[in-house]
Design an enzyme around this catalytic site. Sequence first.
Site, PDB file in Angstrom:
ATOM      1  N   SER A  12       4.509 -64.845 -34.460  1.00 28.82           N
ATOM      2  CA  SER A  12       5.680 -64.070 -34.892  1.00 28.82           C
ATOM      3  C   SER A  12       5.816 -64.160 -36.405  1.00 28.82           C
ATOM      4  O   SER A  12       6.033 -65.249 -36.960  1.00 28.82           O
ATOM      5  CB  SER A  12       6.948 -64.626 -34.240  1.00 28.82           C
ATOM      6  OG  SER A  12       8.077 -64.131 -34.932  1.00 28.82           O
ATOM      7  N   HIS A  37       3.093 -60.456 -33.546  1.00 27.86           N
ATOM      8  CA  HIS A  37       4.437 -60.194 -33.015  1.00 27.86           C
ATOM      9  C   HIS A  37       5.378 -59.859 -34.169  1.00 27.86           C
ATOM     10  O   HIS A  37       5.578 -60.653 -35.083  1.00 27.86           O
ATOM     11  CB  HIS A  37       4.914 -61.444 -32.273  1.00 27.86           C
ATOM     12  CG  HIS A  37       6.188 -61.280 -31.521  1.00 27.86           C
ATOM     13  ND1 HIS A  37       6.260 -60.678 -30.283  1.00 27.86           N
ATOM     14  CD2 HIS A  37       7.461 -61.652 -31.827  1.00 27.86           C
ATOM     15  CE1 HIS A  37       7.519 -60.690 -29.851  1.00 27.86           C
ATOM     16  NE2 HIS A  37       8.274 -61.280 -30.777  1.00 27.86           N
ATOM     17  N   ASP A  39       9.117 -58.919 -35.163  1.00 18.95           N
ATOM     18  CA  ASP A  39      10.506 -58.972 -34.695  1.00 18.95           C
ATOM     19  C   ASP A  39      11.393 -58.039 -35.512  1.00 18.95           C
ATOM     20  O   ASP A  39      11.550 -58.212 -36.712  1.00 18.95           O
ATOM     21  CB  ASP A  39      11.028 -60.404 -34.810  1.00 18.95           C
ATOM     22  CG  ASP A  39      10.472 -61.317 -33.730  1.00 18.95           C
ATOM     23  OD1 ASP A  39      10.620 -60.967 -32.546  1.00 18.95           O
ATOM     24  OD2 ASP A  39       9.884 -62.357 -34.072  1.00 18.95           O
ATOM     25  N   MET A  41      15.186 -56.604 -35.943  1.00 15.12           N
ATOM     26  CA  MET A  41      16.584 -56.927 -35.589  1.00 15.12           C
ATOM     27  C   MET A  41      17.535 -56.049 -36.399  1.00 15.12           C
ATOM     28  O   MET A  41      17.317 -55.831 -37.589  1.00 15.12           O
ATOM     29  CB  MET A  41      16.878 -58.385 -35.928  1.00 15.12           C
ATOM     30  CG  MET A  41      15.918 -59.369 -35.296  1.00 15.12           C
ATOM     31  SD  MET A  41      16.347 -61.041 -35.774  1.00 15.12           S
ATOM     32  CE  MET A  41      14.995 -61.955 -35.053  1.00 15.12           C
ATOM     33  N   HIS A  70       8.679 -56.216 -31.133  1.00 19.52           N
ATOM     34  CA  HIS A  70       9.803 -56.664 -30.294  1.00 19.52           C
ATOM     35  C   HIS A  70      11.089 -56.128 -30.915  1.00 19.52           C
ATOM     36  O   HIS A  70      11.554 -56.638 -31.934  1.00 19.52           O
ATOM     37  CB  HIS A  70       9.774 -58.205 -30.252  1.00 19.52           C
ATOM     38  CG  HIS A  70      10.943 -58.835 -29.560  1.00 19.52           C
ATOM     39  ND1 HIS A  70      11.242 -60.171 -29.684  1.00 19.52           N
ATOM     40  CD2 HIS A  70      11.886 -58.314 -28.720  1.00 19.52           C
ATOM     41  CE1 HIS A  70      12.312 -60.445 -28.957  1.00 19.52           C
ATOM     42  NE2 HIS A  70      12.732 -59.329 -28.374  1.00 19.52           N
ATOM     43  N   MET A  72      14.816 -55.817 -31.182  1.00 20.21           N
ATOM     44  CA  MET A  72      16.121 -56.403 -30.828  1.00 20.21           C
ATOM     45  C   MET A  72      17.164 -55.513 -31.476  1.00 20.21           C
ATOM     46  O   MET A  72      17.796 -55.873 -32.473  1.00 20.21           O
ATOM     47  CB  MET A  72      16.197 -57.848 -31.342  1.00 20.21           C
ATOM     48  CG  MET A  72      15.363 -58.818 -30.514  1.00 20.21           C
ATOM     49  SD  MET A  72      15.027 -60.367 -31.375  1.00 20.21           S
ATOM     50  CE  MET A  72      13.534 -59.917 -32.237  1.00 20.21           C
ATOM     51  N   MET A 141      12.475 -63.986 -22.740  1.00 22.59           N
ATOM     52  CA  MET A 141      12.947 -64.774 -23.890  1.00 22.59           C
ATOM     53  C   MET A 141      13.230 -66.200 -23.431  1.00 22.59           C
ATOM     54  O   MET A 141      13.911 -66.421 -22.432  1.00 22.59           O
ATOM     55  CB  MET A 141      14.242 -64.168 -24.465  1.00 22.59           C
ATOM     56  CG  MET A 141      14.067 -62.853 -25.222  1.00 22.59           C
ATOM     57  SD  MET A 141      12.862 -62.879 -26.571  1.00 22.59           S
ATOM     58  CE  MET A 141      13.519 -64.151 -27.660  1.00 22.59           C
ATOM     59  N   GLY A 148      14.358 -67.742 -35.423  1.00 23.85           N
ATOM     60  CA  GLY A 148      13.215 -68.601 -35.131  1.00 23.85           C
ATOM     61  C   GLY A 148      13.659 -70.054 -35.138  1.00 23.85           C
ATOM     62  O   GLY A 148      14.795 -70.369 -35.509  1.00 23.85           O
ATOM     63  N   ASP A 179       8.676 -66.067 -25.552  1.00 23.00           N
ATOM     64  CA  ASP A 179       9.027 -66.022 -26.969  1.00 23.00           C
ATOM     65  C   ASP A 179      10.220 -66.932 -27.228  1.00 23.00           C
ATOM     66  O   ASP A 179      11.302 -66.708 -26.688  1.00 23.00           O
ATOM     67  CB  ASP A 179       9.360 -64.554 -27.320  1.00 23.00           C
ATOM     68  CG  ASP A 179       9.711 -64.324 -28.776  1.00 23.00           C
ATOM     69  OD1 ASP A 179       9.543 -65.243 -29.594  1.00 23.00           O
ATOM     70  OD2 ASP A 179      10.162 -63.194 -29.082  1.00 23.00           O
TER      71      ASP A 179
HETATM   72  C1  DX5 Z   1      13.554 -64.787 -31.883  1.00 27.38           C
HETATM   73  C2  DX5 Z   1      12.275 -64.027 -32.042  1.00 27.38           C
HETATM   74  C3  DX5 Z   1      11.066 -64.861 -31.995  1.00 27.38           C
HETATM   75  C4  DX5 Z   1      10.968 -65.955 -33.035  1.00 27.38           C
HETATM   76  C5  DX5 Z   1      10.328 -67.144 -32.357  1.00 27.38           C
HETATM   77  O1  DX5 Z   1      14.584 -63.909 -31.650  1.00 27.38           O
HETATM   78  O2  DX5 Z   1      12.172 -63.047 -31.033  1.00 27.38           O
HETATM   79  O3  DX5 Z   1       9.887 -64.064 -31.975  1.00 27.38           O
HETATM   80  O4  DX5 Z   1      10.235 -65.616 -34.169  1.00 27.38           O
HETATM   81  O5  DX5 Z   1      10.325 -68.201 -33.234  1.00 27.38           O
HETATM   82  P1  DX5 Z   1       9.909 -69.684 -32.835  1.00 27.38           P
HETATM   83  O6  DX5 Z   1       8.502 -69.632 -32.347  1.00 27.38           O
HETATM   84  O7  DX5 Z   1      10.076 -70.422 -34.111  1.00 27.38           O
HETATM   85  O8  DX5 Z   1      10.875 -70.126 -31.768  1.00 27.38           O
HETATM   86 ZN    ZN Z   2      10.273 -61.946 -30.760  1.00 29.90          ZN
END
Ligand code: DX5
Ligand code: ZN
Length: 219
Positions: A12, A37, A39, A41, A70, A72, A141, A148, A179
């Site tokens: 990610s 990946h 992300d 948001m 992904h 969100m 999830m 993260g 994830d």
């Molecule tokens: C959180 C994201 C993840 C995030 C995971 O909302 O969807 O992809 O980057 O991070 P780690 O691996 O640090 O938990």
């Molecule tokens: Zn993610």
Amino acid sequence: MNFKNEIKVSPSILSADYASLKNDIEKVRIGGADMLHVDVMDGHFVPNISIGPPVVKAIRKATDMFLDCHLMISNPYDYIDAFVSSGADLIAFHVESNSDVKATIEKIKSAGVSPALVIKPATKAETVFPYLEDIDMVLVMTVEPGFGGQSFMRDMLSKITEIREQANKVNPGLMIQVDGGIVPETAKLCVEAGADVLVSGSYIFGADNIEKAINSLRQ
Ligand code: DX5
Ligand code: ZN
């Protein structure tokens, strides 16, 4: 979709250095990552804002890696065209979003991109059962989406198994991605439960040896 490894790793970039993104992407590619990946948001669906289509477009120019996006965001349907034209290879959106699930899957598919559905920790596994035949992946999830570096939620393991069992009946090729809080110990639990795509941000990008970190998730 053909990937080299049975257990796939998708780093990610939320934990990458956005000011040297191309460099960080190259590091995980060389380290043997199967996909990347991304992300996205919107500050509404989750309480954080990350990146959008222009950055996906720039990443597409910078690498040949498979882009696993992904979303969100509250209204994924309205942004499918933007992510498709930016170069996404797979688009995963939340079943809890405001968009019509079937229509959004169809829109992604008709653009020739892989559709995937995501469920938050509070959402039951069976919520995605009606769609399993129409999608390529389910993302379970294993933390609350948005940030993260959070701790893995063990209670999610049974959901992975429930989805794997149902998929075996209707779509055996379905990938199950996890994830959030993925490190070697939690990766092992997820794979045993039936997952085959591991997203990991802080563990991979925080590692001194990225190749070693990626391989340690697969074992
Ligand atoms: C959180 C994201 C993840 C995030 C995971 O909302 O969807 O992809 O980057 O991070 P780690 O691996 O640090 O938990
Ligand atoms: Zn993610």
